[in-house]
Design an enzyme around this catalytic site. Structure first.
Site, PDB file in Angstrom:
ATOM      1  N   THR A   1      27.210  49.857  99.389  1.00 53.51           N
ATOM      2  CA  THR A   1      28.311  49.190  99.935  1.00 53.51           C
ATOM      3  C   THR A   1      28.129  47.626  98.857  1.00 53.51           C
ATOM      4  O   THR A   1      28.893  47.317  98.501  1.00 53.51           O
ATOM      5  CB  THR A   1      27.413  48.730 101.068  1.00 53.51           C
ATOM      6  OG1 THR A   1      27.384  49.744 102.198  1.00 53.51           O
ATOM      7  CG2 THR A   1      28.254  48.039 102.131  1.00 53.51           C
TER       8      THR A   1
ATOM      9  N   LYS B   1      30.190  45.348 118.153  1.00 55.96           N
ATOM     10  CA  LYS B   1      29.035  44.185 118.389  1.00 55.96           C
ATOM     11  C   LYS B   1      28.800  42.934 118.977  1.00 55.96           C
ATOM     12  O   LYS B   1      29.288  41.984 118.433  1.00 55.96           O
ATOM     13  CB  LYS B   1      28.762  44.991 116.753  1.00 55.96           C
ATOM     14  CG  LYS B   1      26.119  44.471 117.630  1.00 55.96           C
ATOM     15  CD  LYS B   1      25.627  44.471 115.474  1.00 55.96           C
ATOM     16  CE  LYS B   1      24.656  43.601 116.252  1.00 55.96           C
ATOM     17  NZ  LYS B   1      23.699  42.793 114.952  1.00 55.96           N
TER      18      LYS B   1
ATOM     19  N   LEU C   1      20.059  46.321  97.173  1.00 50.62           N
ATOM     20  CA  LEU C   1      19.352  46.796  97.794  1.00 50.62           C
ATOM     21  C   LEU C   1      18.406  46.061  96.178  1.00 50.62           C
ATOM     22  O   LEU C   1      17.495  45.985  96.294  1.00 50.62           O
ATOM     23  CB  LEU C   1      18.379  47.716  97.815  1.00 50.62           C
ATOM     24  CG  LEU C   1      19.441  47.978 100.079  1.00 50.62           C
ATOM     25  CD1 LEU C   1      19.834  49.473  99.261  1.00 50.62           C
ATOM     26  CD2 LEU C   1      18.595  47.570 100.026  1.00 50.62           C
TER      27      LEU C   1
ATOM     28  N   GLU D   1      17.793  42.635 111.896  1.00 51.51           N
ATOM     29  CA  GLU D   1      19.182  41.301 112.673  1.00 51.51           C
ATOM     30  C   GLU D   1      19.905  42.040 112.088  1.00 51.51           C
ATOM     31  O   GLU D   1      20.747  40.930 111.715  1.00 51.51           O
ATOM     32  CB  GLU D   1      18.951  39.850 112.506  1.00 51.51           C
ATOM     33  CG  GLU D   1      17.870  39.072 113.179  1.00 51.51           C
ATOM     34  CD  GLU D   1      18.661  39.376 114.814  1.00 51.51           C
ATOM     35  OE1 GLU D   1      19.845  39.337 114.825  1.00 51.51           O
ATOM     36  OE2 GLU D   1      17.740  38.938 115.734  1.00 51.51           O
TER      37      GLU D   1
HETATM   38  P1  FAD Z   1      22.883  51.558  97.462  1.00 50.79           P
HETATM   39  O1  FAD Z   1      23.570  52.412  98.519  1.00 50.79           O
HETATM   40  O2  FAD Z   1      21.271  52.717  97.553  1.00 50.79           O
HETATM   41  O3  FAD Z   1      23.295  52.249  96.005  1.00 50.79           O
HETATM   42  C1  FAD Z   1      23.176  52.630  94.831  1.00 50.79           C
HETATM   43  C2  FAD Z   1      24.425  52.818  94.204  1.00 50.79           C
HETATM   44  O4  FAD Z   1      23.493  53.098  92.951  1.00 50.79           O
HETATM   45  C3  FAD Z   1      24.751  54.485  94.258  1.00 50.79           C
HETATM   46  O5  FAD Z   1      25.795  54.469  93.761  1.00 50.79           O
HETATM   47  C4  FAD Z   1      23.852  55.109  93.470  1.00 50.79           C
HETATM   48  O6  FAD Z   1      25.024  56.238  92.876  1.00 50.79           O
HETATM   49  C5  FAD Z   1      23.889  53.701  91.747  1.00 50.79           C
HETATM   50  N1  FAD Z   1      22.948  54.623  91.187  1.00 50.79           N
HETATM   51  C6  FAD Z   1      21.723  54.407  90.940  1.00 50.79           C
HETATM   52  N2  FAD Z   1      21.021  54.393  89.666  1.00 50.79           N
HETATM   53  C7  FAD Z   1      21.909  55.046  89.016  1.00 50.79           C
HETATM   54  C8  FAD Z   1      21.948  55.619  87.816  1.00 50.79           C
HETATM   55  N3  FAD Z   1      20.756  55.419  86.906  1.00 50.79           N
HETATM   56  N4  FAD Z   1      23.114  55.664  86.947  1.00 50.79           N
HETATM   57  C9  FAD Z   1      24.171  55.203  88.188  1.00 50.79           C
HETATM   58  N5  FAD Z   1      24.497  55.447  89.427  1.00 50.79           N
HETATM   59  C10 FAD Z   1      23.147  55.192  89.838  1.00 50.79           C
HETATM   60  N6  FAD Z   1      22.039  46.591 105.847  1.00 50.79           N
HETATM   61  C11 FAD Z   1      22.233  46.131 107.454  1.00 50.79           C
HETATM   62  O7  FAD Z   1      23.515  44.608 107.177  1.00 50.79           O
HETATM   63  N7  FAD Z   1      22.550  46.552 108.438  1.00 50.79           N
HETATM   64  C12 FAD Z   1      22.072  47.147 108.949  1.00 50.79           C
HETATM   65  O8  FAD Z   1      22.126  47.954 110.241  1.00 50.79           O
HETATM   66  C13 FAD Z   1      20.870  48.321 108.137  1.00 50.79           C
HETATM   67  N8  FAD Z   1      20.308  48.953 108.031  1.00 50.79           N
HETATM   68  C14 FAD Z   1      19.291  49.693 107.120  1.00 50.79           C
HETATM   69  C15 FAD Z   1      18.268  50.715 107.465  1.00 50.79           C
HETATM   70  C16 FAD Z   1      17.345  50.704 106.790  1.00 50.79           C
HETATM   71  C17 FAD Z   1      16.973  51.632 106.511  1.00 50.79           C
HETATM   72  C18 FAD Z   1      17.681  50.365 105.558  1.00 50.79           C
HETATM   73  C19 FAD Z   1      16.435  50.521 104.055  1.00 50.79           C
HETATM   74  C20 FAD Z   1      18.715  49.529 104.622  1.00 50.79           C
HETATM   75  C21 FAD Z   1      19.248  48.911 105.808  1.00 50.79           C
HETATM   76  N9  FAD Z   1      20.699  47.695 105.698  1.00 50.79           N
HETATM   77  C22 FAD Z   1      21.513  47.671 106.743  1.00 50.79           C
HETATM   78  C23 FAD Z   1      20.292  47.767 104.487  1.00 50.79           C
HETATM   79  C24 FAD Z   1      21.609  48.428 103.562  1.00 50.79           C
HETATM   80  O9  FAD Z   1      21.198  49.951 103.393  1.00 50.79           O
HETATM   81  C25 FAD Z   1      21.578  47.753 101.980  1.00 50.79           C
HETATM   82  O10 FAD Z   1      21.765  46.904 101.910  1.00 50.79           O
HETATM   83  C26 FAD Z   1      23.287  48.377 101.972  1.00 50.79           C
HETATM   84  O11 FAD Z   1      23.604  50.057 102.186  1.00 50.79           O
HETATM   85  C27 FAD Z   1      23.507  47.846 100.052  1.00 50.79           C
HETATM   86  O12 FAD Z   1      23.122  48.624  99.575  1.00 50.79           O
HETATM   87  P2  FAD Z   1      23.125  49.127  97.905  1.00 50.79           P
HETATM   88  O13 FAD Z   1      24.495  48.889  97.596  1.00 50.79           O
HETATM   89  O14 FAD Z   1      22.409  48.111  97.637  1.00 50.79           O
HETATM   90  O15 FAD Z   1      22.052  50.120  97.143  1.00 50.79           O
END
Ligand code: FAD
Length: 514
Positions: A18, A82, A336, A345
């Site tokens: 995301t 929601k 993250l 929340e």
């Molecule tokens: P990820 O989805 O983990 O994406 C990481 C990306 O990096 C992936 O594409 C992966 O392939 C890539 N990557 C990693 N290492 C490499 C590499 N070496 N080479 C190439 N690519 C790589 N947020 C909300 O707003 N509402 C909610 O209800 C909510 N519920 C949640 C519940 C839980 C239990 C958790 C843990 C989180 C929740 N979140 C929520 C937070 C939300 O999930 C994240 O903020 C959001 O999905 C963004 O994730 P991200 O894109 O940072 O990481």
């Protein structure tokens, strides 16, 4: 201008969850192909976290800024509406409260409604605060209508967000960004090269290709490939206040119509979420691993979910806190990779586009003036801390003492700012207001009241108001609101009539190896 500008030419985003695709979509829309080129690298082998399905109202403002059609987005992401969060068992077992989006009542004279209600209550008035919140009333009756389409009615002050399918959101925004020129590269980053000044120079992919850029956005999730592993920026740990550090997540078939709210039900060692979408329901148990094992948490969750599971339960470890510097040198971290406050929340996705907002305001050129990064870090840390304190409040105000987990929450020493805020509020219901916060006064009133905080008095300015007949008027407004909501379509009917999502076949989970 003393020097010619040297704008960024190439920006590389690492990660396609995301965070990565929100960043890509916003940049593609803002730059319109006239500023830097954007390349996003993501690894299909690693995949995305796949949770993160409950949002807050500014999420829809972000979609609007992108020019995304809300109805189309809702259909494509299997979204539901929601109106807030229903909290069960947080104050005491069996007690429930609601945190609604949008207004609670209307201001009277120059006082907020909450302050007027406080005075009325001090004089024996016993109607609950939520009787005056349109979103809470709609949620309670399982009804829905777009508040802006009913602006001059009793529900005009409500606000709403959406529950979304996280994978479909990433896919939607990916298509949006690619159509506007963002280049996507599937590949695993295996190595990162830095320049002598410590700036990131290039990424080495497993395929052998080198990706160079002037500026990098680290959206690599908890791996924090650039900001953490490469630049070594530390992490401020907030687990002394927020004890949960793991979640079990599972998706189930829907049982009955989707509720127009997120459920956050306190458990013995954390809390359980239920997020209803059009095609399925997301469930999870967020818990403290100091108090509960993965197996015990899984068993608790699986005993409570209502529908047939459509995937196997997944364990998601996390660490609550924030990067010491969210932006360092030529790396901005988002999602993250930049930090995480547990999902009570639904604030993590919000912090992604908030992070992009500040980035657009402070965007550097090739020199990456450290003052811009310093200001960015100062401002984002304010946001993170404001949200952290709001989440801590939900735990710290508990009266529960039935497990060690809840006793530790109840007895914790609060962050100084939150302690002060609570003391000011207890004095007369006044709030120490933050700078452009996500959670505005009404949210604090809802949670403080829901958790049973009773201010000793009310602000003297309320005494300017002539109270003759006022509580009768308040009763009338609440009755009208309740009746009006009763005539609205049910949430399911509203979805069916306005934004039905395509029917999908849900998978049958494979048995896990013994
Ligand atoms: P990820 O989805 O983990 O994406 C990481 C990306 O990096 C992936 O594409 C992966 O392939 C890539 N990557 C990693 N290492 C490499 C590499 N070496 N080479 C190439 N690519 C790589 N947020 C909300 O707003 N509402 C909610 O209800 C909510 N519920 C949640 C519940 C839980 C239990 C958790 C843990 C989180 C929740 N979140 C929520 C937070 C939300 O999930 C994240 O903020 C959001 O999905 C963004 O994730 P991200 O894109 O940072 O990481």
């Amino acid at each position: 201008m003393d020097q010619p500008r040297r704008p960024l030419r190439e920006i590389c985003i690492v990660g396609g969850g995301t965070a990565g695709w929100v960043a890509a979509a916003l940049m593609a829309e803002h730059f319109k192909g006239r500023l830097a080129e954007i390349e996003l690298v993501e690894s299909d082998d690693i995949g995305t976290i796949g949770v993160g399905e409950s949002t807050v109202p500014p999420f829809l403002e972000m979609l609007k800024r992108l020019g995304v059609n809300e109805q189309d987005f809702i259909q494509q992401t299997q979204a539901s509406f929601k109106l807030g969060i229903r909290f069960e068992n947080w104050t005491e077992k069996g007690e429930t409260y609601f945190h609604p989006f949008g207004a609670i009542g209307a201001p009277v004279d120059i006082s907020e409604f909450y302050q007027v209600w406080l005075k009325a209550r001090a004089n024996g008035y016993d109607r609950p605060l939520m009787d005056f919140a349109a979103a809470a009333q709609m949620a309670d009756q399982g009804r829905f209508m777009l508040p802006f389409k009913a602006a001059r009615t009793p529900i005009g002050g409500a606000a709403y967000a959406v529950h979304v399918d996280a994978k479909r959101v990433a896919a939607y925004l990916r298509a949006f960004a690619e159509a506007r020129g963002v280049k996507r590269t599937e590949g695993m980053v295996e190595d990162v090269a830095t320049r002598p000044d410590g700036f990131v120079q290039s990424l080495k992919l497993k395929s052998g290709r080198t990706v160079e850029a002037d500026f990098f956005i680290d959206c690599s999730g908890f791996r924090a490939l650039l900001i953490g592993k490469t630049l070594g920026v530390g992490y401020t740990d907030w687990s002394e206040w927020l004890l949960c550090d793991r979640a079990i997540a599972v998706q189930t078939e829907n049982v009955g119509p989707p509720a127009p709210y997120t459920l956050a039900q306190a458990q013995d060692f954390g809390w359980r979420w239920r997020i209803p979408l059009q095609h399925r329901t997301g469930n999870g148990y967020v818990f403290s691993s100091r108090h509960l094992s993965d197996d015990e948490a899984t068993a608790t969750l699986m005993a409570q979910v209502e529908g047939r599971p459509v995937v196997n339960p997944m364990v998601v470890p996390f660490k609550t806190g924030v990067r010491e510097r969210i932006w360092d040198k030529n790396v901005l971290s988002l999602g993250l990779a930049s930090g995480f406050i547990e999902p009570l929340e639904s604030t993590a996705i919000h912090l992604i586009y908030r992070g992009m907002d500040f980035f657009f305001r402070l965007m550097p050129d090739l020199d990456c003036d450290p003052n811009l990064a310093a200001e960015y870090n100062r401002r984002m840390t304010v946001d993170y801390e404001e949200i952290r304190d709001f989440i801590i409040l939900h735990y710290a105000l508990t009266r529960r003492g039935d497990t060690d987990f809840w006793r530790r929450c109840r007895d914790m020493v609060l962050p100084e700012g939150l302690q002060h805020k609570l003391e000011v509020f207890r004095a007369n219901g006044a709030l120490v207001e933050a700078l452009d916060p996500l959670f505005r006064n009404v949210s604090w009133y809802a949670v403080m009241d829901g958790m049973g905080v009773k201010p000793r008095s009310y602000p003297p300015l309320v005494d300017r108001i002539d109270f003759t007949g006022l509580t009768r008027e308040m009763d009338r407004a609440a009755d009208i609101l309740r009746a009006f909501v009763g005539d609205l379509p049910t949430h399911q009917d509203f979805l069916d009539a306005n934004c039905p999502a395509p029917t999908v076949d849900l998978p049958i989970p494979q048995p896990l190896p013994a």
